[in-house]
Write an enzyme that holds these catalytic residues in place. Sequence first.
Site: not given
Length: 316
Positions: A63, A65, A67-68, A140, A211, A269
């Site tokens: 996804h 976001h 942090d990914h 998510h 996530d 995570h």
Amino acid sequence: MELYFLGTNAGVPTLQRNVTSIGLRMLDERRALWLFDCGEGTQHQILSSPLKLSKLEKIFITHLHGDHVFGLPGLLSSRAYQGGTTPLTLYGPPGTERMVSTAMELSQSRINYELTIVEHTGGKIFEDDSFIVESELLEHRIDSYGYRITEKDRPGSLDSARLAEYGLKPGPLFGRLKRGETITLEDGTLVRPEDVLGTPKRGKIITILGDTRPCDHVRTLAQDADVLVHEATFMHDLADTAHEYYHSTAQEAAEAARASNVGQLILTHFSSRYKDEEQLRPLLEEAQELFPNTLLAIEHQLIPLASWKEYNPVAD
């Protein structure tokens, strides 16, 4: 196949852990590296690892976001300087191409290798002679996907006694039989692969989730997998917080592993409130109460992947 965790933190990096990225090294299977997510600092983590960007064949994004994905522009830009000149395919949800192309255009970055971006909304997203990759939408705050990597069954070992009966000696004909070809001997005898090969070797199944809250598609992706990589952002005493932020607890990850009949569960995570391995141990213990074959993902630790039966030697 081996897993290598380049980042195991949720949200933001800390002095102890980086944000999410996972390497699947398949040197024996295809002499390649696949990467799952690419959080900020991933390329720097790779420099301190045995992974080689020259072997990088595919990147799968769960996804969008930060942090990914915030490590993607840097990694794509510098890959060639680390020997990565072969074609690279990037898979991700809708918006992946716009994010990458905008970053590359505005930074005037240039790459000298073929980059293909495949956006998807789940289903079968890749198949060749050796592997199938399938994806499903998870639950998510934004669209987040999990991936199921299925290695196709491989031919069994050649039976030396049966080969001797046919008068066959080591050479090119062995390779043809292993590839599934029928051969014809000088006397006209047909030798089929099934005549001289043992039982096919079951390919491994690896499930890597983005996530997610607990949801039905977790089980769809993880059913009978040899290894399940599942987020465990919080301990279960923070289940309400996990639910509010569309995450899972260590206990919920273990419940999914048990319900899906997986061989091994690997937790990753983690919230930055858990500072080190000592503070993460209660998450491991919480999961192991329900699912004993559980590991914590530790950064810069290479994890060889075994089969379901090797994780469960007394099971039928």
